[in-house]
Design a protein around this motif. Structure first.
Motif, short mmCIF file in Angstrom:
data_model
loop_
_atom_site.label_atom_id
_atom_site.label_comp_id
_atom_site.label_asym_id
_atom_site.label_seq_id
_atom_site.Cartn_x
_atom_site.Cartn_y
_atom_site.Cartn_z
N ALA A 145 37.27 -27.01 13.60
CA ALA A 145 35.87 -27.25 13.21
C ALA A 145 35.64 -28.72 12.96
O ALA A 145 34.58 -29.27 13.35
CB ALA A 145 35.55 -26.42 11.95
N LYS A 146 36.59 -29.38 12.28
CA LYS A 146 36.43 -30.82 12.05
C LYS A 146 36.44 -31.59 13.37
O LYS A 146 35.68 -32.55 13.57
CB LYS A 146 37.56 -31.32 11.15
N PHE A 147 37.30 -31.19 14.29
CA PHE A 147 37.38 -31.88 15.58
C PHE A 147 36.08 -31.69 16.37
O PHE A 147 35.55 -32.65 16.99
CB PHE A 147 38.57 -31.34 16.38
N ASP A 148 35.54 -30.49 16.38
CA ASP A 148 34.27 -30.23 17.08
C ASP A 148 33.14 -31.02 16.46
O ASP A 148 32.25 -31.55 17.17
CB ASP A 148 33.96 -28.73 17.05
N GLN A 149 33.16 -31.14 15.15
CA GLN A 149 32.12 -31.90 14.47
C GLN A 149 32.19 -33.38 14.85
O GLN A 149 31.16 -34.02 15.12
CB GLN A 149 32.25 -31.72 12.96
N MET A 150 33.39 -33.93 14.88
CA MET A 150 33.54 -35.34 15.24
C MET A 150 33.17 -35.57 16.70
O MET A 150 32.58 -36.61 17.08
CB MET A 150 34.99 -35.77 14.98
N VAL A 183 39.60 -41.09 16.44
CA VAL A 183 39.56 -39.67 16.83
C VAL A 183 40.89 -39.26 17.41
O VAL A 183 41.41 -38.16 17.15
CB VAL A 183 38.42 -39.44 17.83
N ASN A 184 41.50 -40.11 18.16
CA ASN A 184 42.80 -39.77 18.74
C ASN A 184 43.87 -39.59 17.65
O ASN A 184 44.73 -38.70 17.73
CB ASN A 184 43.21 -40.86 19.73
N GLN A 185 43.82 -40.48 16.67
CA GLN A 185 44.79 -40.34 15.56
C GLN A 185 44.61 -39.02 14.82
O GLN A 185 45.57 -38.35 14.46
CB GLN A 185 44.65 -41.52 14.59
N LEU A 186 43.33 -38.68 14.60
CA LEU A 186 43.06 -37.42 13.90
C LEU A 186 43.53 -36.23 14.72
O LEU A 186 44.13 -35.28 14.19
CB LEU A 186 41.56 -37.32 13.61
N ALA A 187 43.31 -36.31 16.00
CA ALA A 187 43.74 -35.19 16.85
C ALA A 187 45.25 -35.10 16.88
O ALA A 187 45.83 -34.00 16.86
CB ALA A 187 43.17 -35.37 18.27
N GLN A 188 45.90 -36.27 16.97
CA GLN A 188 47.36 -36.26 16.98
C GLN A 188 47.93 -35.71 15.66
O GLN A 188 48.90 -34.95 15.66
CB GLN A 188 47.89 -37.69 17.21
N ALA A 189 47.30 -36.11 14.52
CA ALA A 189 47.75 -35.58 13.21
C ALA A 189 47.57 -34.08 13.14
O ALA A 189 48.41 -33.35 12.60
CB ALA A 189 46.97 -36.27 12.09
N TYR A 216 30.23 -37.98 18.12
CA TYR A 216 30.52 -39.01 19.14
C TYR A 216 29.52 -38.93 20.29
O TYR A 216 29.00 -39.96 20.76
CB TYR A 216 31.96 -38.81 19.64
N GLU A 217 29.24 -37.78 20.78
CA GLU A 217 28.28 -37.64 21.88
C GLU A 217 26.91 -38.06 21.43
O GLU A 217 26.16 -38.69 22.21
CB GLU A 217 28.26 -36.18 22.34
N GLN A 218 26.55 -37.74 20.23
CA GLN A 218 25.23 -38.13 19.72
C GLN A 218 25.13 -39.64 19.60
O GLN A 218 24.11 -40.25 19.94
CB GLN A 218 24.99 -37.47 18.35
N LEU A 219 26.16 -40.24 19.17
CA LEU A 219 26.15 -41.70 19.02
C LEU A 219 26.10 -42.38 20.39
O LEU A 219 25.40 -43.40 20.58
CB LEU A 219 27.41 -42.15 18.25
N MET A 220 26.80 -41.84 21.36
CA MET A 220 26.77 -42.43 22.72
C MET A 220 25.39 -42.32 23.34
O MET A 220 24.97 -43.19 24.14
CB MET A 220 27.78 -41.70 23.60
#
Length: 726
Positions: A628-633, A660-666, A637-641
Motif C-alpha cells: 500500500a505504501k509503495f502504491d501510494q508513492m 523510491v528505489n531504496q524503499l522498494a529494496q528495503a 510520483y505520477e501525479q508530480l510528473m
C-alpha cells in the motif's frame, strides 16, 4: 450378766454425762466378762511361751517346742515389712489421673514402713506375734495434727486508710500424720457378738497419768478422774514395780451412734464425746482384729496352743522322766566288806596295776570278783530311756502335725526320702501357711485402707504433694487432678484399689527362677506376635493388652504396668492419625513420566502451530502494508510528473527515484528476512524429537526428557538405557 443389768434401749440411760458414764460402765463390764476366759487362757499361754515356772516346777525339764515353733511361723509369715500395692481398679490406659493418684498413695503408704522411726513395722510385728501366741492381734490408727497460731494483718481501705477488717488470728497446720499404734490384746474390747459385722462398738484401754489427763481433757475433768495403783493378777505379765498411779481410760467408738466416747473406770461422768472425727469407711479406726480360730457362733479368739496343749504337756512329762532316768543310769553296786582288794581295785588301782589278794584259794572258791560284787542293773533303765526317746520323737511329730510345721519347712529331711515326698510335705505345710498369710495380708490391707482414708479426708493437698514428691517426676502434669481424685472419696473408691504385698520370706532362688521364666515367656510371646503386628498394625494394641494380662500374673506387673499402658495409648493415638500412602512403584513412576512427556510434546506442537500461523498472518499484514505504501508513492510520483515538466525537475526526480528505489529494496529485504525466519521456524518444528531417560549413578531413572537427535550428546547425566527399554 444378771437380768437387772440387761439393757433394753439406749434411752434406759439419760443423755447426761452421768448417764453416759453409767451406760459405758455397763457395756465395758459386759465385754470384760465375755472376754475373761480368753484373757485367762492367754495369760497361761504367755507364761508357757516365756517358760515361766512355779517354784514347785523347778525340777521339771522342758523342751520349749512351742516357743521355737512360733518363731519359725513368725519368720515365715512376717519375714519382711509389707508393701502397699495401689493400682487402678480397671487398668484403663487413658485414666492418667487414677494412675498417678495410685502412685501418690502408694508412696505415702510405703513410706510408713520405710521410715526407721515409724511405729508401723513394730506395731504390725507385735500384732502378728500376739496372734500366733495368744490368738489375737490388733492395731489402732489415728490422725495426728500439730498447729500453730498466726496473726492475719488487718485490711485497710486504700483511699481513706480506714480499717475494714480487724486483725485476726488463725491456726495453721505445720505437721500432720496418720500413726499406727499397737494395741495390747488385753486392752482391746468390743461388744459381744457372733461375727465382726454384728459388733456395735470397739474400744481400747490406755493408762494415763494425772498430767496426761489434764492435758487431754482439761483441768476440770482431769482432776476428778480417780487414779488406780497397778493391780496384777496371778498370771498377769505386767510390770510389778511401776511407781506411777494411772487412770484406766477407755476410748470407745460406737458405730450405731457414729460417736466417740472417753470413759474412765470409777469416774461418775463421761470425760468427753465427739461426733465421728475421722469420717472414714467402716467408721472404726482399727481393722477387723487378727483373731485365730473364729467361728460364726461367737467372735471369740482361741489360740492354736490350746489344740496342742495335751501334746505339749506330755512332751514336758516325757522329757522330765528321761532326765530323771538319765540321772539314775549310773554304775552303782555293793561288795563284800571282807574283800579288801575289791575296794582298792576301784579306789587305788592305776592302769596296768595288779592288786594282791590274801588267801587266793578261798577268794577263788567264793566266785572271785563276781562273787564279791553285785551291780545295780541299769539295762532296764537304759531300755526305758530309749523307749521314752522314741515316744518323745513321735510326740514331737504329732505336735508338728497339729501346728502344720512340716519337715521341709524346718529345714530337715531324711536321706531315704525322695524329692517327690519332700515336695508333698512342703505343699502340705505351705497350704496352711498360705492361709495364714492371707489372713495377715487381709488384716494389713484393711489397716492400709484406713490410713489411705485418713490421708484422703484430712491431709492438706500441699502435704500430699510434698511427701509423695510427685512434682519431681515425669507425671507432675497430672499431680493436681490426681490429688483432687484422692480428695474425692466417692470417685477414688471405684478407681483406686489398695492391697498388701506378701510378707513371707523371700526365696531368692525361686524369685530368680520366676524372673527367668517370665523373660522366656515374654520373649516367646514377642517373637510369635511380632509378624502379626508388622503385617496388621491395628492388632498391636490388642496384642499388648494380651501381654499385659499375662504379665499381671507375675509380681513384677506393677512395675511395668504403666509402661505398657503408655505404649498402648501411644499406639492407639498413632492408629487414629491419617495414614501416609505407601511409596509408589518405580514402574508406575516411569509410565507416568512417559505420559507427562507425551503431553508436553503435544502441547509444544500445538504451541508451535499457533506461532507459525501468527507469524504468517503478521508477514501477510506487513506485505500488504508495504504494498500500500509503495502504491501510494507511485501514484504521487505520477501525479508530480504530470504537474511539472520533466526537464525542469529532472535533478529532483532523480533524487526521488533514488528514494523510491531504496524503499522498494528495503521492503524486498524485509520480506526475504521474514521468509527466512519462517523457514527456520518450520524446520525447527518439523524436526523429530526423542524421549530420553536420564539416570543417576545407581542406574535408576530420575527424569525423562524430549531432545532432538543432534542434541542427545549434550544432555547431562544421560546414560544409554538398558537393552529392551526405550
Amino acid at each position: 450378766m444378771e437380768n437387772s443389768e440387761r439393757i433394753e434401749s439406749s434411752r434406759d440411760f439419760s443423755d447426761t454425762p452421768q448417764g453416759m458414764a453409767q451406760r459405758w460402765a455397763t457395756e465395758i463390764e459386759a465385754s470384760k466378762k465375755e472376754l475373761q476366759k480368753f484373757h485367762d487362757d492367754a495369760d497361761k499361754i504367755t507364761r508357757r511361751y516365756l517358760d515361766k515356772r512355779d517354784e514347785w516346777a523347778d525340777g521339771e525339764s522342758r523342751v520349749n517346742l512351742f516357743w521355737s515353733s512360733m518363731k519359725v511361723l513368725l519368720s515365715l509369715l512376717y519375714a519382711r515389712p509389707p508393701k502397699a500395692a495401689v493400682s487402678r481398679s480397671f487398668l484403663d490406659a487413658e485414666d492418667d489421673s487414677a494412675r498417678v493418684a495410685g502412685t501418690v498413695l502408694q508412696r505415702l503408704l510405703n513410706r510408713s514402713f520405710d521410715d526407721q522411726v515409724s511405729s508401723w513395722d513394730s506395731a504390725i510385728r507385735r500384732g502378728i506375734e500376739d496372734w500366733l501366741v495368744v490368738g489375737m492381734g490388733q492395731v489402732w490408727l489415728r490422725y495426728e495434727v500439730e498447729t500453730e497460731v498466726e496473726m492475719l494483718p488487718p485490711q485497710l481501705d486504700p483511699t481513706t486508710g480506714e480499717e475494714l477488717v480487724p486483725e485476726q488470728e488463725f491456726e495453721r497446720i505445720v505437721e500432720e500424720d496418720a500413726p499406727c499404734d499397737y494395741v495390747y490384746w488385753k486392752d482391746f474390747f468390743y461388744s459381744p457378738a457372733r461375727t465382726w459385722d454384728e459388733v456395735r462398738w470397739v474400744a481400747r484401754r490406755v493408762y494415763m497419768t494425772r498430767d496426761q489427763l489434764v492435758e487431754r481433757f482439761g483441768e476440770k475433768i482431769g482432776k476428778i478422774v480417780p487414779l488406780q495403783s497397778p493391780k496384777r493378777e496371778a498370771n498377769d505379765q505386767a510390770p510389778k514395780f511401776d511407781p506411777w498411779s494411772r487412770a484406766e481410760v477407755y476410748e470407745i467408738w460406737c458405730k450405731e451412734e457414729k460417736k466417740v466416747y472417753w470413759y474412765a473406770k470409777g469416774c461418775e461422768v463421761i470425760l468427753d464425746y465427739k461426733d465421728d472425727p475421722l469420717d472414714i469407711d467402716g467408721f472404726y479406726p482399727c481393722p477387723k482384729p487378727l483373731a485365730a480360730n473364729i467361728t460364726s457362733s461367737n467372735f471369740m479368739p482361741r489360740a492354736d496352743y490350746i489344740f496342742a496343749q495335751d501334746q505339749f504337756n506330755e512332751l514336758d512329762e516325757l522329757n522330765t522322766r528321761i532326765t530323771w532316768l538319765t540321772r539314775a543310769a549310773k554304775v552303782v553296786g555293793i561288795y563284800d566288806k571282807s574283800a579288801d582288794g575289791i575296794q582298792r581295785m576301784f579306789s587305788q588301782a592305776a592302769e596296768n596295776q595288779l592288786i594282791p589278794v590274801d588267801n587266793w584259794a578261798m577268794f577263788a572258791e567264793s566266785g572271785g570278783i563276781k562273787g564279791k560284787v553285785e551291780w545295780v542293773p541299769i539295762e532296764a533303765v537304759v531300755n526305758a530311756i530309749e523307749r521314752l526317746r522314741q515316744y518323745r520323737q513321735d510326740k514331737t511329730m504329732q505336735i508338728y502335725e497339729v501346728l502344720g510345721i512340716s519337715d521341709v519347712m524346718r529345714g530337715s529331711s531324711k536321706a531315704s526320702e525322695t524329692a517327690t515326698a519332700q515336695e508333698i510335705k512342703a505343699q502340705f505345710g505351705s497350704t496352711r501357711v498360705q492361709l495364714s498369710q492371707f489372713y495377715i495380708a487381709e488384716w494389713i490391707t484393711h489397716a492400709l485402707r484406713i490410713k489411705a482414708n485418713i490421708i484422703s479426708q484430712h491431709f492438706q493437698p500441699q502435704t500430699i504433694a510434698e511427701r509423695s514428691n510427685i512434682l519431681r517426676t515425669p507425671d507432675a502434669q497430672f499431680a493436681q487432678p490426681a490429688i483432687e481424685l484422692l480428695k474425692n472419696e466417692d470417685l477414688a473408691e471405684y478407681r483406686i484399689n489398695i492391697e498388701a504385698d506378701s510378707m513371707a520370706a523371700m526365696d531368692w532362688a525361686a524369685e530368680r527362677d520366676a524372673a527367668v521364666q517370665f523373660m522366656q515367656g515374654l520373649g516367646a510371646f514377642v517373637s510369635q506376635v511380632a509378624p502379626v503386628a508388622q503385617s496388621t498394625p491395628g492388632a498391636a494394641p490388642y496384642l499388648l493388652r494380651l501381654m499385659q494380662w499375662a504379665v499381671s500374673k507375675f509380681r513384677v506387673s506393677n512395675e511395668i504396668e504403666s509402661v505398657l499402658d503408655q505404649a498402648i495409648g501411644a499406639m492407639n493415638q498413632q492408629l487414629m492419625q491419617p495414614k501416609e500412602p505407601p511409596p509408589p512403584d518405580p514402574k508406575i513412576l516411569i509410565e507416568a513420566e512417559k505420559i507427562k512427556s507425551n503431553e508436553r510434546i503435544a502441547m509444544m506442537e500445538t504451541q508451535s502451530d499457533e506461532k507459525v500461523a501468527a507469524l504468517k498472518a503478521t508477514l501477510e499484514l506487513q506485505k500488504i502494508e508495504m504494498q500500500a505504501k509503495f502504491d501510494q508513492m507511485a501514484a504521487q510520483y505520477e501525479q508530480l510528473m504530470a504537474m511539472v515538466g520533466v526537464n525542469q525537475q529532472q535533478a529532483q526526480m532523480k533524487d526521488l527515484s533514488g528514494s523510491v528505489n531504496q524503499l522498494a529494496q528495503a521492503s524486498v529485504d524485509g520480506q526475504q528476512q521474514n521468509t527466512a525466519q519462517m523457514q527456520q521456524l518450520l524446520e525447527t518444528i518439523s524436526k523429530k524429537r526423542k524421549r530420553v531417560p536420564v539416570r543417576n549413578a545407581m542406574g535408576d531413572i530420575i527424569e525423562v526428557r524430549e531432545e532432538d537427535d543432534d542434541d542427545l550428546a549434550m544432555v547431562p547425566g544421560l546414560q544409554p538405557p538398558p537393552m529392551g527399554m526405550n
